[in-house]
Design a protein around this motif. Structure first.
Motif, short mmCIF file in Angstrom:
data_model
loop_
_atom_site.label_atom_id
_atom_site.label_comp_id
_atom_site.label_asym_id
_atom_site.label_seq_id
_atom_site.Cartn_x
_atom_site.Cartn_y
_atom_site.Cartn_z
N LEU B 23 2.30 4.77 16.48
CA LEU B 23 1.15 3.86 16.37
C LEU B 23 0.25 4.38 15.27
O LEU B 23 -0.15 5.55 15.28
CB LEU B 23 0.38 3.76 17.69
CG LEU B 23 -0.95 2.99 17.65
CD1 LEU B 23 -0.74 1.51 17.36
CD2 LEU B 23 -1.72 3.13 18.94
N VAL B 51 -1.72 -1.27 13.38
CA VAL B 51 -2.88 -2.13 13.67
C VAL B 51 -3.94 -1.90 12.61
O VAL B 51 -4.33 -0.76 12.36
CB VAL B 51 -3.49 -1.83 15.06
CG1 VAL B 51 -4.64 -2.79 15.36
CG2 VAL B 51 -2.44 -1.93 16.16
N ALA B 53 -7.60 -2.07 11.81
CA ALA B 53 -8.80 -2.11 12.67
C ALA B 53 -9.97 -2.75 11.94
O ALA B 53 -9.95 -2.89 10.72
CB ALA B 53 -9.17 -0.69 13.09
N GLU B 54 -11.00 -3.13 12.71
CA GLU B 54 -12.18 -3.77 12.13
C GLU B 54 -13.11 -2.77 11.45
O GLU B 54 -13.97 -3.15 10.67
CB GLU B 54 -12.93 -4.62 13.15
CG GLU B 54 -13.27 -3.92 14.47
CD GLU B 54 -12.18 -4.08 15.53
OE1 GLU B 54 -11.02 -4.32 15.18
OE2 GLU B 54 -12.52 -3.96 16.73
N ASP B 55 -12.96 -1.51 11.75
CA ASP B 55 -13.65 -0.45 11.01
C ASP B 55 -12.98 0.88 11.36
O ASP B 55 -12.10 0.93 12.21
CB ASP B 55 -15.16 -0.42 11.30
CG ASP B 55 -15.50 -0.20 12.77
OD1 ASP B 55 -14.69 0.39 13.48
OD2 ASP B 55 -16.58 -0.64 13.20
N MET B 57 -14.19 3.47 12.85
CA MET B 57 -14.48 3.92 14.21
C MET B 57 -13.46 3.34 15.18
O MET B 57 -12.93 4.03 16.04
CB MET B 57 -15.87 3.41 14.57
CG MET B 57 -16.66 4.35 15.40
SD MET B 57 -18.15 3.59 16.00
CE MET B 57 -18.92 2.94 14.57
N THR B 58 -13.19 2.06 15.01
CA THR B 58 -12.20 1.41 15.85
C THR B 58 -10.82 2.01 15.62
O THR B 58 -10.07 2.23 16.58
CB THR B 58 -12.14 -0.10 15.54
OG1 THR B 58 -13.46 -0.60 15.46
CG2 THR B 58 -11.35 -0.85 16.58
N HIS B 61 -10.44 5.09 17.49
CA HIS B 61 -10.45 4.80 18.93
C HIS B 61 -9.13 4.17 19.37
O HIS B 61 -8.63 4.46 20.46
CB HIS B 61 -11.61 3.87 19.28
CG HIS B 61 -12.89 4.60 19.57
ND1 HIS B 61 -14.01 4.47 18.80
CD2 HIS B 61 -13.21 5.47 20.55
CE1 HIS B 61 -14.98 5.24 19.29
NE2 HIS B 61 -14.52 5.85 20.34
N ILE B 62 -8.56 3.31 18.55
CA ILE B 62 -7.26 2.71 18.90
C ILE B 62 -6.20 3.82 18.98
O ILE B 62 -5.37 3.84 19.88
CB ILE B 62 -6.86 1.61 17.89
CG1 ILE B 62 -7.77 0.38 18.07
CG2 ILE B 62 -5.39 1.22 18.05
CD1 ILE B 62 -7.54 -0.73 17.06
N ILE B 64 -6.77 6.91 19.75
CA ILE B 64 -7.06 7.64 20.99
C ILE B 64 -6.44 6.90 22.17
O ILE B 64 -5.77 7.50 23.02
CB ILE B 64 -8.59 7.79 21.19
CG1 ILE B 64 -9.15 8.83 20.24
CG2 ILE B 64 -8.92 8.13 22.64
CD1 ILE B 64 -10.67 8.92 20.23
N GLY B 65 -6.65 5.58 22.21
CA GLY B 65 -6.09 4.76 23.30
C GLY B 65 -4.58 4.84 23.32
O GLY B 65 -3.97 5.00 24.38
N GLY B 66 -3.97 4.75 22.16
CA GLY B 66 -2.50 4.82 22.06
C GLY B 66 -2.00 6.17 22.56
O GLY B 66 -1.01 6.26 23.30
N ASP B 87 -17.80 9.59 15.60
CA ASP B 87 -17.95 9.17 17.00
C ASP B 87 -16.64 9.38 17.79
O ASP B 87 -16.61 10.17 18.73
CB ASP B 87 -18.45 7.70 17.01
CG ASP B 87 -18.53 7.08 18.38
OD1 ASP B 87 -17.98 7.63 19.34
OD2 ASP B 87 -19.15 6.01 18.51
N TRP B 91 -14.80 12.30 21.03
CA TRP B 91 -14.05 11.89 22.23
C TRP B 91 -12.69 12.59 22.26
O TRP B 91 -12.27 13.14 23.27
CB TRP B 91 -13.86 10.37 22.21
CG TRP B 91 -13.77 9.77 23.58
CD1 TRP B 91 -14.79 9.22 24.29
CD2 TRP B 91 -12.58 9.64 24.38
NE1 TRP B 91 -14.32 8.76 25.50
CE2 TRP B 91 -12.98 9.01 25.58
CE3 TRP B 91 -11.25 10.01 24.22
CZ2 TRP B 91 -12.08 8.72 26.61
CZ3 TRP B 91 -10.36 9.73 25.24
CH2 TRP B 91 -10.78 9.10 26.42
#
Lengths: 278, 390
Positions: B23, B51, B53-55, B57-58, B61-62, B64-66, B87, B91
């Protein structure tokens, strides 16, 4: 909540640290009840939260797997998680109004656009209450808070004919509803529909904050006063409601399973590319 | 083994795929965009996801989620995007999420020049997020081939240390074209000295052991282990807590799991430092290539100089600065970010000097002039913004 709590929640997190009279428990219970009535198991649900009252009170209460993002970012984390998880796992998130409609709104809109499979329950206490009671993006205009001592000058997301659910619908969300925590089984039914939609669902659930909102806006911490105020300001989606401000409730939009869910679509598409290039 | 001519961006892409990355979430930014483009082409071919992302930061975060869901993930950016990672980086560090972050540094400050190399995020790679109480692992390649191997290594370290690993490259490495060998079988991967750890799953109950242990499988959600992951100070089981005692244990772990296993991370190259040279040049990334050429040439001319090329930047390899000498830090910035670390690490009686360039490499001739001046103890010409004695 006893039966549901024993079955689904971690004993260590009960009772919660919410202020007495807080409506969050009612809202939280509705989500757990919906899960129970759908016959979902602990292993079927990944529970996500953010920061603030809703985040702190619902993080790691679920017996199964949990996560909490920094303020507003839970939806971006959930997007990645959705890609990695088996399609049958449900992602249910209980977040706050600032998290969803303020700092995290960009992520929320893009999750709606992509139709990422998740159920977002926005537990809305009308402002930033865990930081002491500042105005937020759902605080009605004119109401006094710690950071709007002369009355909130900003229009919010649900006034003057504006509705944040319209924006989410335009963005591509496939299930949208609003019920207050004071409403009963109809709210539970809506959450059930939201969970059963294989796509992006959001249920906006305003709930009373006794400690901060009621104290500043209504001048009293008597729970009965804010509960009364909630009742007076709740109407159905089709009604005009009171002049100054209303929680217009009901199932706003149900296009469940009408658009391909993002991670499913990606899986199919990637398999197709692999087939083409193998 | 596939031999090709390609860019560092392509090398990083192929390295990530061999390491098992499935990912990639990113946001286009020069000079790292090609990593995203290559990933969007290559990942679906191997069953992975890209993917946009819209920025930034996202994007992180994506990732991280993956990673939380059990996929190996990577993102890539340049300075203006790297700051937006601040940010989610917190996390990932706090929750011990393995993933890889590439920063193709360009010259700054801020947006600077998109297509010129810089080295301005040295300190930001050490302190990329809020709150403190953590260590970072940062690796810096100086060639296309090394960009490949370092990417595989970054995934290996991320997995073993359960944390994000940063690849601090620069525009000349990511955009530069060089010959590249890509292993095609596990045997070839091994023959290149590369290791791949499969993704493991923490079955609990302890998700945050208060020790400096490594090789603890990361938290993966979706296996119904009751795993919990958040950005708050955790108890060992992952509950959020306000108790300082747990915070101490958490901080200890985040710092010392890296510091106490530094030997697994530290990598460098040294040239002519065994005969106690008077002057030692220090560099990382693309300027290190000019430095090595200049030092070799200077040796042929009889100048007693040496060079240290840092490959791992953080944790900082204090222990490799053994020789009492004049040190010259050669960097692609004018503020001398590496200088302070060298100053701190060098033995008593040493001196440190700085040679900075911005957006372009130094030349061998410039370095030779500088070396001669320093060896002769001469005062350096007053081009303050480039040459400065510390």
């Amino acid at each position: 909540m006893d039966y549901l709590a024993t079955k689904y929640l971690r004993p260590r997190k009960i009772p919660s640290t919410a202020c007495s009279g807080c409506g969050l428990g009612q809202a939280h219970k509705k989500v757990v009840k919906a899960i129970d009535e759908l016959g979902l198991d602990i292993g079927d649900v990944i529970w996500g939260t953010g920061i603030g009252c809703a985040g702190r009170q619902t993080f790691n209460t679920w017996k199964g797997d949990n996560f909490a993002g920094t303020h507003g970012r839970a939806y971006a984390i959930a997007t990645g998680l959705r890609m990695a998880l088996p399609p049958d796992k449900k992602i249910i998130m209980t977040v706050g109004d600032g998290d969803a409609f303020g700092i995290g709104f960009l992520h929320l809109l893009n999750c709606a656009r992509r139709n990422v499979g998740m159920t977002v329950i926005v537990l809305d206490n009308l402002g930033y209450q865990s930081t002491g009671g500042q105005y937020g993006w759902t605080t009605p205009q004119g109401y006094r808070t710690d950071s709007s001592p002369y009355g909130n000058r900003e229009p919010n997301w649900t006034q003057e004919g504006r509705d944040v659910l319209n924006i989410l619908r335009e963005a591509g969300a496939t299930f949208l509803a609003r019920y207050t925590s004071l409403q009963g089984q109809e709210a539970v039914e809506a959450i059930k529909k939201a969970i059963m939609n294989n796509g992006f669902s959001l249920v906006h659930m305003p709930y009373p904050c006794v400690t901060n909102f009621a104290e500043r806006a209504l001048g009293t911490r008597k729970p009965v006063e804010i509960y009364k105020w909630f009742e007076e300001h709740t109407c159905s989606l089709h009604e005009k409601g009171p002049e100054d401000f209303a929680f217009r409730t009901g199932i706003y939009y149900d296009a469940s399973n009408s658009r391909p869910e993002f991670s499913n679509y990606m899986r199919t598409w990637v398999a197709e590319i692999q087939r083409r290039y193998s | 083994m596939r031999r090709t001519l390609d860019t560092g961006n392509a090398a990083i892409t192929e390295g990530a795929i061999i390491a098992g990355c499935r990912l990639f979430a990113g946001y286009p930014i020069t000079p790292a965009t090609e990593i995203a483009e290559n990933m969007s082409r290559r990942l679906p071919q191997v069953g992975g996801y890209y993917v946009q992302a819209e920025d930034e930061m996202t994007a992180l975060h994506i990732c991280i989620g993956g990673s939380l869901g059990g996929l190996k993930t990577m993102t890539a950016t340049s300075g203006p995007g790297f700051i937006l990672y601040a940010d989610p980086m917190g996390w990932a560090l706090g929750s011990e999420i393995p993933l890889v972050v590439v920063n193709a540094q360009r010259v700054g400050p801020v947006s600077g020049i998109t297509g010129a190399p810089g080295q301005g995020e040295f300190y930001m790679s050490r302190y990329p997020t809020q709150g403190g109480n953590y260590e970072t692992i940062v690796l810096a390649p100086n060639s296309v081939q090394e960009a490949f191997s370092i990417t595989v290594e970054a995934f290996y370290l991320a997995e073993r240390f359960r944390m994000p690993v940063i690849i601090l490259a620069d525009q000349l490495v990511t955009d530069g074209w060089e010959s590249l060998s890509i292993p095609e079988t596990p045997e070839e991967v091994e023959a290149m000295g590369l290791k791949v750890v499969p993704r493991r799953i923490n079955k609990g109950p302890e998700f945050y052991p208060a020790t400096d242990e490594i090789d603890i499988p990361p938290v993966v959600l979706g296996h119904n282990t009751g795993a919990a992951c958040s950005d708050w100070t955790p108890t060992p089981e992952g509950y959020d807590t306000e108790e300082v005692d747990f915070q101490h244990k958490h901080a200890y772990r985040l710092i010392y799991k890296v510091r106490n296993h530094k030997d697994l991370i530290t990598r460098y190259e040294s040239y002519f430092v065994d005969d106690n040279p008077e002057l030692i040049l220090v560099a990382y990334g693309s300027p290190s290539r000019v430095v090595i050429s200049a030092v070799k040439q200077a040796r042929e001319k009889g100048m007693k100089v040496g060079a240290l090329r840092l490959i791992s930047l953080w944790p900082f390899p204090d222990e490799i600065f053994k020789v009492q000498a004049k040190y010259l830090s050669v960097e692609l910035n004018y503020d001398g970010q590496l200088v302070r670390e060298v100053q701190r690490a060098m033995p008593k009686g040493s001196e440190v000097h700085f040679f900075g360039k911005c957006g372009e490499l130094p030349t061998v001739a410039e370095l030779e002039e500088m070396m001669q001046a320093l060896l002769a103890g001469k005062e350096i010409k007053a081009r303050k913004w480039e040459w400065e004695a510390w």
